[in-house]
Scaffold this active site. Structure first.
Site, PDB file in Angstrom:
ATOM      1  N   LYS A 262      32.487  34.791  38.095  1.00 20.76           N
ATOM      2  CA  LYS A 262      33.472  34.122  38.941  1.00 20.76           C
ATOM      3  C   LYS A 262      33.032  34.176  40.397  1.00 20.76           C
ATOM      4  O   LYS A 262      32.421  35.164  40.825  1.00 20.76           O
ATOM      5  CB  LYS A 262      34.837  34.811  38.840  1.00 20.76           C
ATOM      6  CG  LYS A 262      35.548  34.718  37.525  1.00 20.76           C
ATOM      7  CD  LYS A 262      36.856  35.500  37.593  1.00 20.76           C
ATOM      8  CE  LYS A 262      37.605  35.511  36.278  1.00 20.76           C
ATOM      9  NZ  LYS A 262      38.223  34.197  35.991  1.00 20.76           N
TER      10      LYS A 262
ATOM     11  N   ARG B 199      40.783  34.872  25.046  1.00 24.51           N
ATOM     12  CA  ARG B 199      41.106  34.313  23.728  1.00 24.51           C
ATOM     13  C   ARG B 199      40.258  34.951  22.625  1.00 24.51           C
ATOM     14  O   ARG B 199      40.657  34.938  21.457  1.00 24.51           O
ATOM     15  CB  ARG B 199      40.942  32.799  23.756  1.00 24.51           C
ATOM     16  CG  ARG B 199      39.523  32.299  23.942  1.00 24.51           C
ATOM     17  CD  ARG B 199      39.479  30.857  24.396  1.00 24.51           C
ATOM     18  NE  ARG B 199      39.930  30.711  25.772  1.00 24.51           N
ATOM     19  CZ  ARG B 199      40.039  29.547  26.396  1.00 24.51           C
ATOM     20  NH1 ARG B 199      39.726  28.428  25.768  1.00 24.51           N
ATOM     21  NH2 ARG B 199      40.468  29.492  27.648  1.00 24.51           N
TER      22      ARG B 199
END
Length: 464
Positions: A239, A313
């Site tokens: 990120k 997820r």
């Protein structure tokens, strides 16, 4: 937060909080006397909605606090929270005819929260006395859960690693007489949690999965699964700094299910509660999983990795599979899962996904009643094509749909790991309040769990 609410009988002297409207103000000022009327005129106070006026007394204190409301009640359920940190220190009480006293008390208490772990002094010195009709025990149970959630999210990752989050789970259940276990490190591979292990193996702090239960075996089964990524660097798909700065909150799903669990156990609801939290750090090292890797899952599905920054997820996939094997009556998962959800609905309105129409409607009703905003988005099955992989059973991100429908495709990915449970619901929360508002201080936030507590209480409390 619980400590800021007391019964009227527990305080000797306190300043009244009086609800006023533009129409009722003259009569109220007549009862308070000429000095109050003169003060009101000097401040050009008319009783407009949500406006506040502190009326001084002749002894140097305050004779009353006037708070503008609508004719039909509070301007919104948690409106009184605007006073929790702005009033001078001291004791206050709701006048007997104050509208919606339970919601008013809840709003005041929720706004009184402060995260004082790293400060030398907690400056909250305001208490609100409420009428006997207000169910302080139930409000206290809710506040305990919200405080736990906020405290966990606000704690920085250097002090809240995978071990500490798993311990917080164990401590909560042990305090209520529950029990469970934590699967750690390479044991995750031995016990069938390969995606949890893959996401967390690059960190110097070993990944783990906490699995705890409480309640009687013959009561309805409620299982809560929470994303426990204590910090998300993005992995090898690193990120940028602006996106990484708040990633201590990426365990907000785990924190929220623990807050809800605290409420359920604190209220002693007649349910068999189970909480599953995969606790990992998505870090960068030579052992980090890579874009293009194929991971095996507990479900038996092979998963192609499209981007290591979509790690939540993956850990949820293994955890949901474990939960689904038990066929609970209700399966809830909560996760700070996608930026797409924030683009669609902003930080204050988390989406939820379910194919259970009755449950979806119940959530909408209880959400509005609790002033706990939520909004349903569809599990649109045609978008499953966006998760196609040419070399594995499924890709875990949208690789062919030009990046559209990010929150929906994430929910659809999770749906592939739930097949035995008829009533499953997924919440894509933000877990953070960026701008302070009544009932919601800036920082870590409980989202959806007050709604779910009310719903579970109503739906399961009388079921035997």
């Amino acid at each position: 937060m619980r400590q800021c609410l007391v019964r009227n009988s527990e305080v000797k002297t306190s300043t009244p909080l009086i609800a006023v409207t533009e129409q009722s103000l003259p009569g109220i000022l007549a009862e308070l006397g000429d000095p109050a009327r003169a003060w009101c005129e000097a401040n050009d106070y008319s009783g407009k909605v949500s406006t506040v006026l502190l009326v001084p007394s002749q002894n140097g204190g305050f004779a009353a606090v006037l708070f503008g409301v609508l004719e039909e009640g509070l301007p919104h359920a948690l409106a009184l929270g605007s006073l929790a940190k702005t009033l001078p220190a001291g004791d206050y009480h709701l006048e007997d005819d104050f509208p919606d006293p339970e919601q008013a008390a809840l709003g005041f208490a929720l706004s009184s929260y402060s995260f004082a772990r790293y400060r030398s002094k907690d400056t909250n010195e305001r208490r609100l006395a409420v009428p006997d009709a207000v169910d302080l025990e139930r409000i206290g149970t809710i506040l305990d859960g919200v405080q736990l959630t906020r405290d966990l999210i606000n704690t920085p990752a250097n002090d809240l690693g995978p071990e500490e989050l798993a311990k917080a789970t164990a401590d909560l259940f042990e305090a209520h007489g529950g029990s469970g276990r934590v699967v750690i490190g390479d044991d995750l591979l031995e016990e069938g949690f390969p995606m949890v292990h893959a996401v967390g193996r690059a960190s110097s702090r070993a990944p783990r999965l906490a699995d705890f239960s409480w309640g009687r075996d013959d009561d309805p089964k409620i299982t809560l699964v929470g994303k426990g990524v204590i910090f998300d660097t993005g992995g090898l798909n690193l990120k940028p700094g602006s996106s990484m700065s708040l990633m201590k909150k990426d365990m907000g799903g785990g924190a929220n299910v623990l807050g809800l669990a605290s409420m359920i156990m604190g209220a002693k609801l007649p349910v068999r509660l189970r909480v599953i939290i995969p606790c990992v750090e998505n870090a960068v090292s030579g052992s980090a999983f890579r874009p293009g890797d194929i991971l095996q899952s507990r479900k038996g599905l092979s998963v192609e990795i499209g981007n290591t920054d979509a790690e939540g997820r993956l850990v949820l996939g293994d955890a949901l599979t474990l939960a689904d094997e038990d066929k609970p009556d209700l399966l809830v998962d909560m996760a700070t899962l996608t930026g797409a959800a924030r683009v669609a609905l902003g930080p204050d309105l988390p989406p939820y996904f379910t194919d259970d129409e009755e449950l979806a409607e119940d959530v909408a009703v209880f959400s509005e009643a609790a002033s706990d905003p939520l909004w349903r988005l569809p599990l649109w099955k045609p978008y499953l094509k966006y998760l196609d992989s040419k070399i594995a059973d499924i890709n875990h991100i949208n690789t062919v749909g030009t990046g559209f429908a990010g929150s929906i495709t994430a929910a659809l990915f999770l749906s592939r790991f739930v097949e035995n449970t008829e009533s499953w619901i997924h919440f894509d929360i933000y877990g953070w309040t960026p701008m302070e508002k009544p009932g919601r201080p800036a920082g870590g936030e409980a989202q959806g769990i007050r709604c779910l507590f009310d719903l579970i209480t109503e739906k399961f409390a009388s079921v035997k």
